[in-house]
Write a protein that holds these residues in place. Sequence first.
Motif, mmCIF file in Angstrom:
data_model
loop_
_atom_site.group_PDB
_atom_site.id
_atom_site.type_symbol
_atom_site.label_atom_id
_atom_site.label_comp_id
_atom_site.label_asym_id
_atom_site.label_seq_id
_atom_site.Cartn_x
_atom_site.Cartn_y
_atom_site.Cartn_z
ATOM 1 N N ALA A 52 0.833 -1.208 0.000
ATOM 2 C CA ALA A 52 0.000 0.000 0.000
ATOM 3 C C ALA A 52 0.867 1.258 0.000
ATOM 4 O O ALA A 52 0.579 2.241 -0.691
ATOM 5 N N ALA A 53 1.954 1.202 0.775
ATOM 6 C CA ALA A 53 2.854 2.361 0.821
ATOM 7 C C ALA A 53 3.521 2.583 -0.531
ATOM 8 O O ALA A 53 3.652 3.722 -1.001
ATOM 9 N N GLU A 54 3.937 1.458 -1.141
ATOM 10 C CA GLU A 54 4.555 1.596 -2.457
ATOM 11 C C GLU A 54 3.557 2.138 -3.471
ATOM 12 O O GLU A 54 3.877 3.010 -4.293
ATOM 13 N N GLY A 55 2.317 1.616 -3.440
ATOM 14 C CA GLY A 55 1.300 2.121 -4.353
ATOM 15 C C GLY A 55 1.018 3.592 -4.130
ATOM 16 O O GLY A 55 0.782 4.349 -5.084
ATOM 17 N N GLU A 56 1.072 4.004 -2.868
ATOM 18 C CA GLU A 56 0.856 5.423 -2.572
ATOM 19 C C GLU A 56 1.977 6.281 -3.157
ATOM 20 O O GLU A 56 1.745 7.394 -3.632
ATOM 21 N N LEU A 64 3.349 10.301 -6.960
ATOM 22 C CA LEU A 64 4.312 10.758 -7.969
ATOM 23 C C LEU A 64 3.584 11.101 -9.274
ATOM 24 O O LEU A 64 3.859 12.132 -9.901
ATOM 25 N N ASN A 65 2.633 10.258 -9.643
ATOM 26 C CA ASN A 65 1.872 10.547 -10.861
ATOM 27 C C ASN A 65 0.999 11.798 -10.700
ATOM 28 O O ASN A 65 0.821 12.580 -11.637
ATOM 29 N N GLN A 66 0.485 11.990 -9.510
ATOM 30 C CA GLN A 66 -0.303 13.200 -9.266
ATOM 31 C C GLN A 66 0.559 14.455 -9.397
ATOM 32 O O GLN A 66 0.120 15.475 -9.927
ATOM 33 N N LYS A 67 1.792 14.351 -8.913
ATOM 34 C CA LYS A 67 2.699 15.501 -9.035
ATOM 35 C C LYS A 67 3.010 15.782 -10.500
ATOM 36 O O LYS A 67 3.078 16.944 -10.930
ATOM 37 N N THR A 124 10.503 0.646 -10.222
ATOM 38 C CA THR A 124 9.093 0.650 -10.598
ATOM 39 C C THR A 124 8.527 2.058 -10.582
ATOM 40 O O THR A 124 7.763 2.454 -11.474
ATOM 41 N N ALA A 125 8.899 2.848 -9.555
ATOM 42 C CA ALA A 125 8.432 4.227 -9.477
ATOM 43 C C ALA A 125 8.934 5.040 -10.664
ATOM 44 O O ALA A 125 8.191 5.842 -11.248
ATOM 45 N N CYS A 126 10.185 4.836 -11.038
ATOM 46 C CA CYS A 126 10.758 5.581 -12.158
ATOM 47 C C CYS A 126 10.076 5.188 -13.467
ATOM 48 O O CYS A 126 9.704 6.051 -14.266
ATOM 49 N N MET A 127 9.897 3.895 -13.703
ATOM 50 C CA MET A 127 9.242 3.448 -14.926
ATOM 51 C C MET A 127 7.788 3.917 -14.975
ATOM 52 O O MET A 127 7.291 4.367 -16.012
ATOM 53 N N SER A 128 7.111 3.830 -13.818
ATOM 54 C CA SER A 128 5.727 4.279 -13.760
ATOM 55 C C SER A 128 5.621 5.770 -14.078
ATOM 56 O O SER A 128 4.722 6.199 -14.811
ATOM 57 N N ALA A 129 6.570 6.559 -13.550
ATOM 58 C CA ALA A 129 6.543 8.000 -13.794
ATOM 59 C C ALA A 129 6.779 8.304 -15.270
ATOM 60 O O ALA A 129 6.090 9.149 -15.859
ATOM 61 N N CYS A 130 7.758 7.635 -15.893
ATOM 62 C CA CYS A 130 8.047 7.885 -17.305
ATOM 63 C C CYS A 130 6.864 7.462 -18.187
ATOM 64 O O CYS A 130 6.492 8.162 -19.138
ATOM 65 N N GLN A 131 6.252 6.310 -17.882
ATOM 66 C CA GLN A 131 5.101 5.870 -18.671
ATOM 67 C C GLN A 131 3.920 6.823 -18.496
ATOM 68 O O GLN A 131 3.213 7.137 -19.462
ATOM 69 N N HIS A 132 3.719 7.257 -17.272
ATOM 70 C CA HIS A 132 2.616 8.187 -17.028
ATOM 71 C C HIS A 132 2.865 9.515 -17.751
ATOM 72 O O HIS A 132 1.934 10.108 -18.308
ATOM 73 N N LEU A 133 4.119 9.957 -17.750
ATOM 74 C CA LEU A 133 4.457 11.195 -18.451
ATOM 75 C C LEU A 133 4.236 11.031 -19.950
ATOM 76 O O LEU A 133 3.674 11.917 -20.609
#
Length: 766
Positions: free
Chosen positions: A558-562, A567-570, A619-628
């Motif tokens: 849950a913490a990781e998902g948060e 990060l995507n919200q930012k 995962t956070a970095c990949m998720s951020a780049c994909q979301h961007l």
Amino acid sequence: MATKSSSNLSELYLEEKKDQIYDNALAEIQSFELPLGTTLRSVYDDQPNAHQRFMEKLDACIRNHDREIEKMCNFHHQGFVDAITELLKVRADAEKLKVQVTDTNRRLQDAGKEVIAQTEEIIRCRVQQRNITTVVEKLQLCLPVLEMYSKLKEQMNVKRYYSALKTMEQLENLYLPRVSQYRFCQIMIENLPKLREEIKEISMSDLKDFLESIRKHSDRIGETAMKQAQQQKTFNTSLQKQNNVNYGRNMHLGRSRILESKNEITLKRTFEEDDEHEEEVLTAQDLVDFSPVYRCLHIYSVLGDGEIFENYYRKQRRKQARLVLQPQSSMHETVEGYRRYFSQIVGFFVVEDHILHVTQGLVTRTYTDELWNMALSKIIAVLRTHSSYCSDPDLVLELKNLIVVFADTLQGYGFPVNRLFDLLFEIRDQYNETLLKKWSVLFRDIFEADNYSPIPVANEEEYKIVISKFPFQDPELDKQSFPKKLPMSQSVPQIYIQVKEFIYASLKFSESLHRSSTEIDDMLRKSTNLLLTRTLSSCLQNLIKKPHIGLTEDARHAAEGEIYTKLNQKIDEFIQIADYDWTMSESDGRASGYLMDLINFLRSTFQVFTHLPGKVAQTACMSACQHLSTSLMQMLLDNELKQISMGAIQQFNLDVIQCELFASSEPVPGFQGDTLQLAFIDLRQLLDLFMVWDWSTYLADYGQATSKYLRVNPSTALTLLEKMKDSSKKNNIFAQFRKNDRDKQKLIETVVKQLRSLVNGMSQHT
């Protein structure tokens, strides 16, 4: 017979001739005019008997003269006898006359003695009078010289050296030439050069004492100037606030009068306080006597050595500047060390500014600017070095305030101080680092003291106390009755309070930096982001790793998902401030500002993520780049966006290039190859298709695994092409195609038809 006769005649003739010669010789002797030696030589040089003959002639001549004398005496004898008789008669009368004359002479001599004595006295008095007159005349010439020389000595005694030089000049040019023949004048002339040298030495000695004095008083002068600048700034601020109050005061009469009276009282107090400070604070002129500089400058100028004096003064002041700019090794330990350092520098340049404005040529603006630039470079280097030793944020803040006062003071004297404010931005970063270290300790202490239990509140009063510290809102919790528990531990409101304190501390440094509110907000935002993403995150990571505070697997997920969600919200917040001109004719040539800020944010955030487990960070970095990437694609395909120009596509391409560069810089370690760059592959192929305008290749290779534009969906390409086509109708972008090659327009229509057929085929297949 005839012969004998002629012989006799010859002899006779010779005899006559000799007699004539003797007669001539006698005549010459009697004349007493010609020299006798020649005459006598002519007689003796003749025949042997000539001497005898001459003597005979001489005797005969004597006898003739005797007879003539006798005749004359006989002729005058009676007259002579008569004259003798007459003389005998007057002899007795002559004796009587002699007696009378002698007696008269005696009586005359006796009577003339007194006259002679009086005459001699008169003569002596006349000589004395003439001498006195001459002396008076000479004294009238000499007295002004002596008076001027006496005046010169007096001026030397009372140290009026400039006046003494003027007196010397008058003596040399006006007075001494009149009496140059006197010895005392020559002595004076010989002494004047010595007196000039003496004056130069004395004035130079006074100047050295002055330089030593201002070196000792520089800190007091600087402290005084800084106090005055700070008081003036405070007064101006108060006056500005006062004017703002007057400008926005209520128009109600009664209230207006009350406000006016209060304002007048406040303003009066401000002026009174300012007057009190003016009475207490001394000026630079009160602390240092500048007369030695003026006097020495005038003296050397009169003596024709003004340039020598200027060079000496500037050389000595440069030496003093180097001494002033040399800090103490322990300056960074206390704020007093910095204050003394700044005061000395301000005092030095206040003195130079004063000299600049009250003298002609001794100090020039060019010289002071050169000296200030040299000093400013040294000051900045010193502050960089010593401020780096400061680990106390309070000391750094006080240093900043001192630098601001220092800069404002010297700016008031006309010195440029922009580089000092630039330095403050460097010190601001260091200040933030010290704050982060301090708050890291505070966060750790809060976490260590927390029991990680919900906060119990027994009544409304306790609830309000908690809410006043932390603005928590939960409608469901509000419906519950007391006592109740808040869904957080004590560390949450304490962390919130400390974050606010951190912002206040950061804001204190931003005061008086002469920056706009936007720049200050940006600085606060960056420093707060660092506090949250680096300091607080690090403390949380350390807290999570502690064995007695373990999280369950679900809580960890849950913490990781948060983390991913926040990060995507930012990223969405940054995307929302994007402001593209979709109809621009050509790009700006540089990436958009919002995107660069987003990339900087992601880079700093992922640096903090190094404390997280490897997979979480990746995962956070990949998720951020994909979301961007998805967000940028949605921006292009947004239904509300009706038109897109080729210039906008080019600008959008520059932003995507920055995203790809960020992905290739490996913000989080552990990715293999260009894995992270693949997040932007859809955008890259789509933009390349439109930038190159390679529709023939796209249509020919569509559906093949080796297609260059495999990731470009026909519907996506059709949507974007339709937007560009609509833009061309309004902005006439394809006018060049129609002019140069009308077949290209037909090609576009053909591409649109083929894309539509592909899209329709895909929909039917589906």
